[in-house]
Design an enzyme around this catalytic site. Structure first.
Site, PDB file in Angstrom:
ATOM      1  CB  CYS A   2      -0.909   0.025   1.232  1.00 48.73           C
ATOM      2  SG  CYS A   2      -2.002  -1.403   1.383  1.00 48.73           S
ATOM      3  N   GLY A  28      -1.131   0.959  -4.906  1.00 51.79           N
ATOM      4  CA  GLY A  28      -2.423   0.360  -4.595  1.00 51.79           C
ATOM      5  C   GLY A  28      -3.529   1.026  -5.383  1.00 51.79           C
ATOM      6  CG  ASN A 104       3.146  -0.280   2.895  1.00 54.33           C
ATOM      7  OD1 ASN A 104       2.642  -1.218   2.295  1.00 54.33           O
ATOM      8  ND2 ASN A 104       4.375   0.142   2.640  1.00 54.33           N
ATOM      9  N   GLY A 105       1.820  -2.852   4.904  1.00 49.68           N
ATOM     10  CA  GLY A 105       2.535  -4.042   5.353  1.00 49.68           C
ATOM     11  C   GLY A 105       1.589  -5.192   5.633  1.00 49.68           C
ATOM     12  CB  CYS A 238      10.105  -5.942   0.759  1.00 47.20           C
ATOM     13  SG  CYS A 238       9.095  -6.717  -0.515  1.00 47.20           S
ATOM     14  CE1 TYR A 244       6.931  -7.732  -8.299  1.00 48.51           C
ATOM     15  CE2 TYR A 244       5.057  -6.261  -8.124  1.00 48.51           C
ATOM     16  CZ  TYR A 244       5.645  -7.481  -7.873  1.00 48.51           C
ATOM     17  OH  TYR A 244       4.945  -8.443  -7.191  1.00 48.51           O
TER      18      TYR A 244
END
Length: 272
Positions: A2, A28, A104-105, A238, A244
């Site tokens: 997100c 998102g 976010n996560g 990550c 991407y």
């Protein structure tokens, strides 16, 4: 994955947040939302399914104008179904006042957290993992907003970057491993947080630094306070952020996304 964006100290924080969300649309596309304090300090939230361009018009947005604190969210669902109930930011009222949260996560122990809260009488309004953090903040007896957030995050496992409004304080937090990116910038006297630096660029903010893994930053009229109440662990960034997720013109994890992708391409060419 997100996108989150937050502002404290700007005379029209909701408008700045709205603009910042355009730069985070790639993170998102299922839903988007803004929660902000109005000129009287009262909280309001506008959430819509779909893109940033498809919502945030009319009287509801007018309620958000003129306040100095706002947070926003663009959602790509990884926990919970794609419904308006799961759109963020979450806005709740508790005995300690209002709480607005953008996350976010992914929380890897979300089911256990939810079960424990429900056993204690909590009633959930959504299926997303983020709501468990809101309940834990509401139950905290800490003296400060940052303290309430820090207490709520004890025992929470997984990846999270959080922007939380408690009263007129904006709190930013990043998990101890630093899975996802979160940056801090300034816009005049205002402080701005965003998932990526491209969102700082579009609003004209100046990049200051990354929010550190395990760090909790509280921004209020009294100033900026940083602490590390979460035990720092071995970093686990990550890889898909560089592959991407993030925009090429952003800087995340201390480096350029574009340069990282070019380096990945060169290495791929060597190996294959």
């Amino acid at each position: 994955m997100c996108g989150i964006f937050g502002v404290h100290g700007h005379p029209d924080a909701a408008a700045v947040t709205h603009l910042g969300l355009y730069s985070l649309q790639h993170r998102g596309q299922e839903s988007a939302g803004i929660a902000a304090l109005d000129v009287r300090g009262e909280p309001h939230a506008v959430r819509r399914m779909g893109l940033v361009t498809e919502g945030f018009h009319g009287r509801e947005m007018e309620l958000l104008r003129g306040g100095a604190v706002a947070i926003g969210h663009t959602r790509y669902s990884t926990a919970g179904s794609s419904t308006i109930e799961n759109a963020q930011p979450v806005l709740a009222r508790s005995r300690g006042g209002h709480i607005a949260l953008a996350h976010n996560g992914n929380l890897t122990n979300a089911a256990e957290l939810r079960f424990a809260l429900e056993e204690q009488g909590s009633i959930f309004q959504s299926t997303m993992d983020s709501e468990a953090i809101v309940h834990r903040i509401a139950r905290s007896n800490a003296d400060t907003p940052a303290g309430r957030v820090a207490e709520a995050l004890q025992g929470v496992e997984g990846a999270y970057c959080l922007l939380i409004v408690i009263g007129d304080t904006l709190v930013a937090a990043r998990d101890p491993r630093g899975w996802r990116p979160l940056v801090l910038g300034t816009l005049g006297d205002a402080h701005v947080f965003a998932s990526e630096t491209c969102a700082l660029d579009i609003v004209g903010a100046t990049f200051v630094r990354d929010v550190e893994p395990g760090e909790v930053i509280a921004v209020s009229t009294a100033g900026v306070h940083s602490a590390f109440p979460l035990a720092r662990q071995e970093q686990r960034r990550c890889v898909f952020e560089h592959v991407y997720f993030a925009r090429p013109d952003s800087r995340i994890f201390g480096g350029s996304v574009d340069r990282a992708r070019r380096a990945l391409g060169r290495q791929l060419a060597r190996e294959c």
